[in-house]
Scaffold this active site. Structure first.
Site, PDB file in Angstrom:
ATOM      1  N   ASN A   9      -2.157  12.976  -3.371  1.00  0.00           N
ATOM      2  CA  ASN A   9      -3.175  13.469  -4.312  1.00  0.00           C
ATOM      3  C   ASN A   9      -3.588  14.898  -3.982  1.00  0.00           C
ATOM      4  OD1 ASN A   9      -3.606  11.591  -6.320  1.00  0.00           O
ATOM      5  ND2 ASN A   9      -5.090  10.405  -5.138  1.00  0.00           N
ATOM      6  N   ASP A  19      -2.037   9.537 -10.525  1.00  0.00           N
ATOM      7  CA  ASP A  19      -2.125   8.463 -11.518  1.00  0.00           C
ATOM      8  C   ASP A  19      -0.749   8.101 -12.062  1.00  0.00           C
ATOM      9  OD1 ASP A  19      -4.810   8.570 -11.112  1.00  0.00           O
ATOM     10  OD2 ASP A  19      -5.282   9.637 -12.968  1.00  0.00           O
ATOM     11  N   GLU A  23      -4.777   2.654  -4.126  1.00  0.00           N
ATOM     12  CA  GLU A  23      -3.312   2.696  -4.069  1.00  0.00           C
ATOM     13  C   GLU A  23      -2.737   1.404  -3.499  1.00  0.00           C
ATOM     14  OE1 GLU A  23      -4.736   4.721  -0.251  1.00  0.00           O
ATOM     15  OE2 GLU A  23      -5.383   4.529  -2.329  1.00  0.00           O
ATOM     16  N   ASP A  34       0.845  -1.194   0.000  1.00  0.00           N
ATOM     17  CA  ASP A  34       0.000   0.000   0.000  1.00  0.00           C
ATOM     18  C   ASP A  34       0.884   1.250   0.000  1.00  0.00           C
ATOM     19  OD1 ASP A  34      -2.965   0.957   0.527  1.00  0.00           O
ATOM     20  OD2 ASP A  34      -1.653   2.196   1.761  1.00  0.00           O
TER      21      ASP A  34
END
Length: 512
Positions: free
Chosen positions: A388, A397, A424, A380
């Site tokens: 973000n 992305d 993620e 993770d």
């Protein structure tokens, strides 16, 4: 070069295609005509209902005004009778007070002498003020008419509220002017009555004098009371002799278009006006029209689609062999594309959750049968939400794609599978791999991601890192693939709890 859409739908220009197009056009025009006719009929019904509502409102306003004025005039007549034939047993102030109590609509009840001075009042104390400047007093002094007179709305000199004066002249026995009896009706009396009607947000109820002066209005605005509407089309029609009527026009007060109705009050020089906002009154019809037109458009699309479908099927039958080869080739290409899309993540290009679930089931069953070890990594990205928030979703992305490339580079055996598990979170399936090898690979991946050097200011390491959990072992008959996922997930949570950018082993693996 691909053929145009029309040619793909209808093929060659044959009589059949023209006939199908003509039938479709006729059906669409018929459906549209019927819909427009029905909407027109419904609009006429709405308008009839609106006209009826406006007429009922004006009738109610006129009746209320007539009843209110008639009750008030009865009081004036009784007071004048007392002035003409004095009763020693009943004082004038007491008589006025009794009369005022019987009618809650009265704010004041006064007797004025020939000079306009207050002689007696229903309200105590007697202010002995002069009302000689009031329009109604000057009217009675100049006119011998003994009938009731309705004056323009004025502010009460006692408490400042808006009142509508209703007055009568009384004379001396020889016929000379003796004074005026005046009753002041609270303007609030009309407001309270008007509040009982549902006229939506922009509806209007009003009472005007015949010469156009506004006496009461809902919605109420101090600045409107007394304003003259004599030049409006409503009063022009009243002057032309119409007792009642309806029309559509824009208000001179707020500019909104409304359905107006007016009616003269019987026996009194007043005009009742009711108006419903055009947009609000027709809102139901507008909604109905939007739905009907939408359904009509849908019906037309269905007609077109059905016509195109039937015509295209006929041409397909005529050219069956040629089209069958094309369709077969297209379907095979589409199936390959769909199969590839179904098993790969659209963002990163590596295996997706569905592909991973299928592979885990297969490898888990093989490991149970053959008694070979199976390892699973759950990875993770640390603090990805902050990444973000700080750098934007496009940068997020791009970050996920680079991490996926790192994971994919470690698929060194046919059974190894790197997949995006969700968001993620990633996973790596390692068949025939013991726990030690899985831990080493997980640590190598963690270091490789850190070495990418993707800037991350919210991270303690100033670059993007990831944490991982490892589960491994030889599955027993009582184990399930979900057990392996849960063990790796729990280990991942421990790695997160210990500070992130770490790899943790499941409890069983750690004990071994």
């Amino acid at each position: 070069m691909p053929r145009p859409l029309w040619r793909r739908l209808f093929g060659r220009r044959t009589r059949l295609s023209y006939a199908a197009g003509a039938i479709t056009l006729i059906c669409c025009l018929t459906l549209t005509t019927i819909t427009l006719w029905m909407l027109r009929q419904n609009r006429d019904l709405y308008l009839a209902q609106i006209h009826t509502s406006v007429a009922n409102l004006t009738q109610a306003l006129a009746s209320h005004a007539e009843d209110t004025l008639k009750q008030t005039d009865i009081v004036l007549v009784s007071v004048i009778a007392r002035l003409d034939t004095p009763d020693p047993a009943l004082s004038l102030p007491l008589l006025l007070a009794r009369q005022a109590v019987e009618l809650n609509q009265l704010a004041e009840l006064l007797v004025l002498d020939a000079q306009g001075m207050e002689v007696a009042s229903a309200n105590l104390p007697n202010l002995r003020e002069s009302y000689a400047d009031r329009d109604y007093f000057q009217y009675h002094r100049q006119h011998a008419d003994l009938g009731p007179h309705i004056g323009r709305a004025v502010r009460s000199r006692r408490n400042g509220e808006w009142v509508i004066p209703v007055s009568r002249r009384y004379n001396l026995p020889d016929g000379r002017f003796a004074g005026v009896v005046v009753a002041a009706i609270r303007e609030q009396c009309f407001q309270d009555f008007y509040e009982g009607f549902d006229i939506q947000r922009h509806g209007v109820l009003a009472m005007n004098m015949l010469e156009g002066s506004l006496l009461a209005r809902r919605p109420f605005d101090d600045r409107d009371i007394g304003r003259s509407l004599f030049s409006t089309p409503v009063f022009q029609r009243v002057l032309d002799g119409e007792k009642r009527g309806q029309l559509v026009l824009h208000s001179t007060l707020d500019g909104r278009e409304r359905f107006y109705g007016f009616q003269k009050v019987d026996n009194y020089p007043l005009v009742a006006i009711a108006a419903l906002d055009t947009e609000e009154a027709l809102s139901g019809w507008h909604h109905q029209a939007a739905v009907s037109l939408g359904l009509t458009a849908l019906g037309m699309l269905l007609f077109v689609a059905m016509g195109a479908y039937l015509t295209r099927n006929i041409f397909i039958r005529l050219q069956a062999e040629h089209h069958l080869r094309i369709v077969t080739a297209d379907l095979e290409h589409l199936n390959h594309a769909l199969e590839d899309q179904a098993l790969h993540d659209g963002l990163t290009g590596i295996a997706n959750r569905r592909h991973f679930d299928q592979a885990l089931q297969q490898e888990f069953a093989r490991a149970q049968r053959e008694g070979t070890p199976l390892s699973l990594l759950m990875l993770d990205v640390d603090n990805f939400k902050s990444f973000n928030d700080n750098y934007g979703h496009l940068a997020g992305d791009h970050c996920l794609r680079r991490i996926a490339q790192v994971l994919q580079s470690f698929e060194r055996r046919p059974g190894d599978l790197a997949a995006r598990y969700g968001g993620e979170e990633f996973t790596v399936l390692l068949p025939n791999t013991p726990g030690e090898g899985a831990l080493d690979l997980a640590e190598t991946i963690r270091q490789a991601v850190q070495d990418l050097g993707i800037p991350h200011q919210a991270s303690a390491y100033r670059v993007v890192t990831l944490s991982g959990g490892v589960s491994a072992g030889v599955p027993t008959p009582t184990d399930s693939p979900q057990d392996w996922i849960n063990k790796a997930d729990n280990a991942l949570y421990r790695a997160k709890a210990s500070g992130r950018n770490e790899i943790a082993a499941s409890e069983c693996l750690a004990l071994n």
